[in-house]
Write a protein that holds these residues in place. Structure first.
Motif, mmCIF file in Angstrom:
data_model
loop_
_atom_site.group_PDB
_atom_site.id
_atom_site.type_symbol
_atom_site.label_atom_id
_atom_site.label_comp_id
_atom_site.label_asym_id
_atom_site.label_seq_id
_atom_site.Cartn_x
_atom_site.Cartn_y
_atom_site.Cartn_z
ATOM 1 N N ILE A 20 5.297 -4.807 10.019
ATOM 2 C CA ILE A 20 5.799 -6.157 9.771
ATOM 3 C C ILE A 20 4.642 -7.009 9.250
ATOM 4 C CG2 ILE A 20 7.078 -8.126 10.710
ATOM 5 C CD1 ILE A 20 7.996 -6.373 13.001
ATOM 6 N N GLY A 21 4.721 -7.408 7.991
ATOM 7 C CA GLY A 21 3.692 -8.244 7.387
ATOM 8 C C GLY A 21 2.863 -7.500 6.349
ATOM 9 N N GLY A 22 2.839 -8.046 5.140
ATOM 10 C CA GLY A 22 2.050 -7.454 4.050
ATOM 11 C C GLY A 22 0.781 -8.237 3.793
ATOM 12 N N GLY A 23 0.119 -8.684 4.866
ATOM 13 C CA GLY A 23 -1.206 -9.286 4.732
ATOM 14 C C GLY A 23 -2.248 -8.174 4.699
ATOM 15 N N LEU A 24 -3.503 -8.520 4.839
ATOM 16 C CA LEU A 24 -4.549 -7.511 4.680
ATOM 17 C C LEU A 24 -4.498 -6.433 5.763
ATOM 18 C CD1 LEU A 24 -7.450 -9.741 3.401
ATOM 19 C CD2 LEU A 24 -6.179 -8.007 2.141
ATOM 20 N N SER A 25 -4.193 -6.809 6.997
ATOM 21 C CA SER A 25 -4.156 -5.776 8.039
ATOM 22 C C SER A 25 -2.966 -4.847 7.818
ATOM 23 C CB SER A 25 -4.103 -6.399 9.435
ATOM 24 O OG SER A 25 -2.938 -7.168 9.599
ATOM 25 N N GLY A 26 -1.841 -5.402 7.410
ATOM 26 C CA GLY A 26 -0.653 -4.579 7.162
ATOM 27 C C GLY A 26 -0.865 -3.623 5.998
ATOM 28 N N LEU A 27 -1.479 -4.123 4.936
ATOM 29 C CA LEU A 27 -1.729 -3.268 3.770
ATOM 30 C C LEU A 27 -2.692 -2.137 4.122
ATOM 31 C CD1 LEU A 27 -2.052 -6.063 1.065
ATOM 32 C CD2 LEU A 27 -0.292 -4.273 1.118
ATOM 33 N N ALA A 28 -3.753 -2.480 4.858
ATOM 34 C CA ALA A 28 -4.739 -1.454 5.225
ATOM 35 C C ALA A 28 -4.096 -0.403 6.129
ATOM 36 C CB ALA A 28 -5.944 -2.095 5.909
ATOM 37 N N ALA A 29 -3.318 -0.870 7.092
ATOM 38 C CA ALA A 29 -2.632 0.064 7.998
ATOM 39 C C ALA A 29 -1.693 0.966 7.196
ATOM 40 C CB ALA A 29 -1.846 -0.709 9.057
ATOM 41 N N GLY A 30 -1.004 0.366 6.243
ATOM 42 C CA GLY A 30 -0.046 1.113 5.425
ATOM 43 C C GLY A 30 -0.733 2.184 4.588
ATOM 44 N N ILE A 31 -1.838 1.825 3.955
ATOM 45 C CA ILE A 31 -2.568 2.802 3.130
ATOM 46 C C ILE A 31 -3.022 3.964 3.998
ATOM 47 C CG2 ILE A 31 -4.643 3.197 1.728
ATOM 48 C CD1 ILE A 31 -4.488 0.234 0.891
ATOM 49 N N ARG A 32 -3.585 3.617 5.140
ATOM 50 C CA ARG A 32 -4.123 4.628 6.047
ATOM 51 C C ARG A 32 -3.036 5.629 6.454
ATOM 52 N NH1 ARG A 32 -8.230 7.616 7.167
ATOM 53 N NH2 ARG A 32 -8.149 8.366 9.295
ATOM 54 N N PHE A 33 -1.847 5.129 6.740
ATOM 55 C CA PHE A 33 -0.769 6.000 7.221
ATOM 56 C C PHE A 33 -0.156 6.796 6.070
ATOM 57 C CE2 PHE A 33 3.436 6.698 9.315
ATOM 58 C CZ PHE A 33 2.957 7.332 10.446
ATOM 59 N N ALA A 34 0.037 6.112 4.937
ATOM 60 C CA ALA A 34 0.667 6.771 3.787
ATOM 61 C C ALA A 34 -0.243 7.851 3.209
ATOM 62 C CB ALA A 34 0.996 5.731 2.710
ATOM 63 N N ARG A 35 -1.548 7.664 3.367
ATOM 64 C CA ARG A 35 -2.520 8.605 2.809
ATOM 65 C C ARG A 35 -2.253 10.040 3.239
ATOM 66 N NH1 ARG A 35 -9.061 8.605 3.974
ATOM 67 N NH2 ARG A 35 -9.300 10.803 3.477
ATOM 68 N N PHE A 36 -1.722 10.216 4.431
ATOM 69 C CA PHE A 36 -1.493 11.570 4.918
ATOM 70 C C PHE A 36 -0.031 11.980 4.762
ATOM 71 C CE2 PHE A 36 -5.242 9.913 7.067
ATOM 72 C CZ PHE A 36 -6.170 10.831 6.591
ATOM 73 N N GLY A 37 0.607 11.381 3.769
ATOM 74 C CA GLY A 37 1.954 11.806 3.423
ATOM 75 C C GLY A 37 3.032 11.323 4.383
ATOM 76 N N GLU A 38 2.694 10.348 5.231
ATOM 77 C CA GLU A 38 3.683 9.890 6.197
ATOM 78 C C GLU A 38 4.589 8.840 5.546
ATOM 79 O OE1 GLU A 38 3.844 11.287 9.052
ATOM 80 O OE2 GLU A 38 1.860 12.135 9.422
ATOM 81 N N ASN A 39 5.734 8.650 6.165
ATOM 82 C CA ASN A 39 6.736 7.805 5.529
ATOM 83 C C ASN A 39 6.740 6.415 6.173
ATOM 84 O OD1 ASN A 39 9.424 6.829 5.972
ATOM 85 N ND2 ASN A 39 10.140 8.865 6.516
ATOM 86 N N VAL A 40 6.375 5.419 5.373
ATOM 87 C CA VAL A 40 6.079 4.093 5.920
ATOM 88 C C VAL A 40 6.627 2.978 5.031
ATOM 89 C CG1 VAL A 40 3.729 4.465 5.024
ATOM 90 C CG2 VAL A 40 4.145 2.469 6.414
ATOM 91 N N LEU A 41 7.084 1.911 5.704
ATOM 92 C CA LEU A 41 7.655 0.766 4.996
ATOM 93 C C LEU A 41 6.984 -0.520 5.478
ATOM 94 C CD1 LEU A 41 9.974 -0.590 3.274
ATOM 95 C CD2 LEU A 41 11.327 -0.609 5.389
#
Ligand SMILES: Cc1cc2nc3c(=O)[nH]c(=O)nc-3n(C[C@H](O)[C@H](O)[C@H](O)COP(=O)(O)OP(=O)(O)OC[C@H]3O[C@@H](n4cnc5c(N)ncnc54)[C@H](O)[C@@H]3O)c2cc1C
Lengths: 83, 478
Positions: free
Chosen positions: B9-30
């Protein structure tokens, strides 16, 4: 996968984590952490990358098994045999 | 109904960083972002053809590439961002200016600050040096009870003025507490600002956000803008287990994990339909400290007329430096003056900007903004801006008649565009260091908090927070 192939996979993963790391002179018996400028955050990447590529689950309790190149190969050998 | 391993929840800097980190390993994230644009507190907008940045005076934690353990290099490795993609322009130098007192200059070379202290506070330099070696040995990331930084520094340095001066930039750049901060937080910020220092990337905040978004999308992450979360849904059998979220539109999305980055009281509000958090508990958690910021655009020549050889000036012109909710709408007795063009080797431009930040009182601005028919809010903005310009001119020289364009925003603006209660940029005074949120039954099993109210803020801090909460609690557990 042969043990040599597994070793190469690990080296390739580490190189991907840290492009500047010098992996040519790694001592396979010594702890990776003592030879490379990597921390626990980086080590998680090895676990996650193995999971992404080979769908193997490494429980947190087993992370110490990945300490050195040799121990990685020993630990992963039986688990990657089939792939 | 769609389903994800992780909803952020939230596309600020912490949300974007968390998202990149999780997506990097092929996980499915929104990522779900309420606003029409990513970035949150650190974003940008357009007025009269100018791109104006809302955050980013400077990025902290400057370090050279070979220091692998430096936070900035660890962060970039974790997100697979290369330093070349971002570009590093170091600050010139900055100063802490207290009227009628000796000024302290500092730069990305920590020796400058040491020299300044030994010149102006000779009686304190030995104490300062042993204080620094003491804090160098502390692991500030281990969660512990709150310890007053002010008391610690005062005890170590035995000098109130020096304590105030050293605290001033750190409070302005990241304290959610009045006149103080937690000692561990102080250590982290002391390192990131004095021992490491400031830099700017090649491009604007827009470019930086674009880079993060592209990384995220390339790793397969999904993002929905203009999509506000209305509430977080917990299971009816287990109140501490989250099933997913319901959007403002009514749509429901399920997830194995939910990571919230919108703040602590803001998150409790979204949980309120299943657990009863008392309204006064939520209210008491809201941050009190907020700011106004004005952006002045000047022709490049004006640079020669005013004192502008520095990057950031932290000033105080009253007898006692105060970092607290002011009694008036704005406290112009202290503030931050930033020259975003004053970083080494940035391309020449035909304009240059000046940005000024002051502490502000949310209630007064909110009251003025309620009646949309009246001009009260707009007039108040104007008159405070004029007072601010007058004060700042005394410090850097007169620039008012040269202003090509200026705009300012208030606590109400911040609240409106980021959802931060009371416009509190640094969030609640209550931080959730372990990333867990608790209700009357205990901690939520699959809901975590990252960013500002986890306790790490600023551009680098909030991104590191996103990464480390994902590493600790979510990666490998799906
Ligand atoms: C004027 C200003 C200047 C600054 N200058 C600097 C600086 O020079 N250097 C520095 O390091 N830091 C600076 N900062 C601080 C930095 O911007 C923040 O600490 C950091 O961006 C916080 O990021 P975050 O992810 O924790 O929170 P946020 O940026 O607040 O992200 C939360 C996001 O959640 C979204 N959201 C809220 N509610 C909902 C909902 N219900 N559903 C969906 N989405 C929702 C918001 O729209 C927002 O995008 C500055 C901040 C400001 C305002």
């Amino acid at each position: 996968m042969t043990l040599e192939e597994i070793k190469n996979v690990i080296i390739e993963i580490i190189q991907d984590i840290d492009e500047d790391a010098d992996l040519s002179s790694l001592n396979p018996k010594e702890a990776l952490r003592d030879q490379l400028d990597l921390d626990s955050m980086d080590f998680l990447d090895i676990v996650m990358e193995l999971r992404k590529r080979y769908k193997i689950q490494i429980p947190e309790a087993d992370y110490p098994e990945l300490a050195s190149l040799d121990s990685c190969v020993n630990y992963l050998g039986p688990r990657l045999q089939s792939s | 109904m769609s389903s994800y391993s992780l909803i952020i929840i939230g596309g600020g800097l912490s949300g974007l960083a968390a998202g990149i980190r999780f997506a990097r390993f092929g996980e499915n994230v929104l990522i779900l972002e309420k606003h029409s644009r990513i970035g949150g507190l650190n974003s940008y907008y357009y007025r009269k053809g100018f791109l104006l940045e809302t955050g980013l005076h400077a990025i902290t934690n400057f370090a050279p590439p070979d220091v692998k353990s430096a936070p900035i290099n660890r962060l970039f490795r974790q997100l697979k961002i290369s330093r070349q993609q971002v570009g590093f322009h170091e600050q010139f130098s900055s100063r802490i200016y207290f009227q009628d007192r000796p000024t302290l200059h500092f730069s990305n070379d920590f020796n400058l600050l040491k020299d300044e202290i030994s010149r102006h506070f000779p009686e304190s330099i030995d104490r300062f040096i042993s204080f620094v070696s003491e804090i160098d040995r502390i692991n500030a990331f281990v969660p512990g009870p709150h310890v007053s930084a002010r008391k610690k520094i005062l005890a170590a340095l035995n000098n109130k003025l020096l304590t105030d001066m050293l605290l001033c930039p750190l409070l302005f750049y990241g304290s959610s507490e009045e006149n103080d901060m937690d000692f561990n937080q102080f250590i982290i910020m002391f390192r990131s600002i004095y021992q490491e220092g400031f830099f700017r990337p090649d491009g604007t905040m827009k470019d930086f956000l674009q880079l993060l978004k592209q990384k995220y999308i390339n790793f397969g992450g999904k993002i929905r803008l203009k999509t506000g979360v209305n509430n977080i849904i917990s299971s009816s059998e287990n109140k501490s287990f989250i099933q997913g979220v319901r959007l403002h539109s009514g749509e429901e999305i399920t997830a194995d994990f939910v990571l919230t980055t919108i703040g602590y009281p803001e998150t409790l509000k979204l949980l309120n339909n299943n657990t009863s958090f008392k309204k006064n508990k939520i209210d008491s958690l809201k941050g009190k400290l907020t700011f106004t910021e004005s952006i002045h655009i000047l022709p490049a020549e004006t640079k020669n007329k005013i004192t502008s050889d520095q990057t950031i000036i932290f000033y105080n012109i009253s007898d006692h430096f105060r970092y607290e909710k002011p009694a008036e709408a704005v406290d112009i007795n202290s503030g931050v003056i930033c020259f975003p063009e004053n970083f080494k080797d940035l391309p020449e431009k035909d304009i240059f900007q000046l940005r000024v930040t002051h502490q502000a009182n949310y209630d007064i601005w909110k009251q003025a903004s309620i009646n949309r028919e009246s001009d009260e809010y707009v007039n108040m903005k104007d008159s405070w801006n004029q007072k601010s310009v007058k004060t700042v001119s005394k410090i850097i020289g007169n620039y008012q008649e040269n202003v090509v364009y200026e705009d300012s925003f208030t606590p109400v603006t911040i609240e409106k565009y980021t959802g931060r209660a009371q416009g509190a940029i640094y969030g609640s005074a209550c931080k959730l260091k372990d990333g867990k949120i608790r209700n009357e039954y205990g901690a939520y099993e699959n809901l975590y908090i990252a960013g500002t109210d986890q306790g790490y803020l600023g551009i680098i801090g909030s991104m590191l927070s996103g990464v480390s909460i994902v590493n600790q609690h979510i990666l490998g557990k799906v």
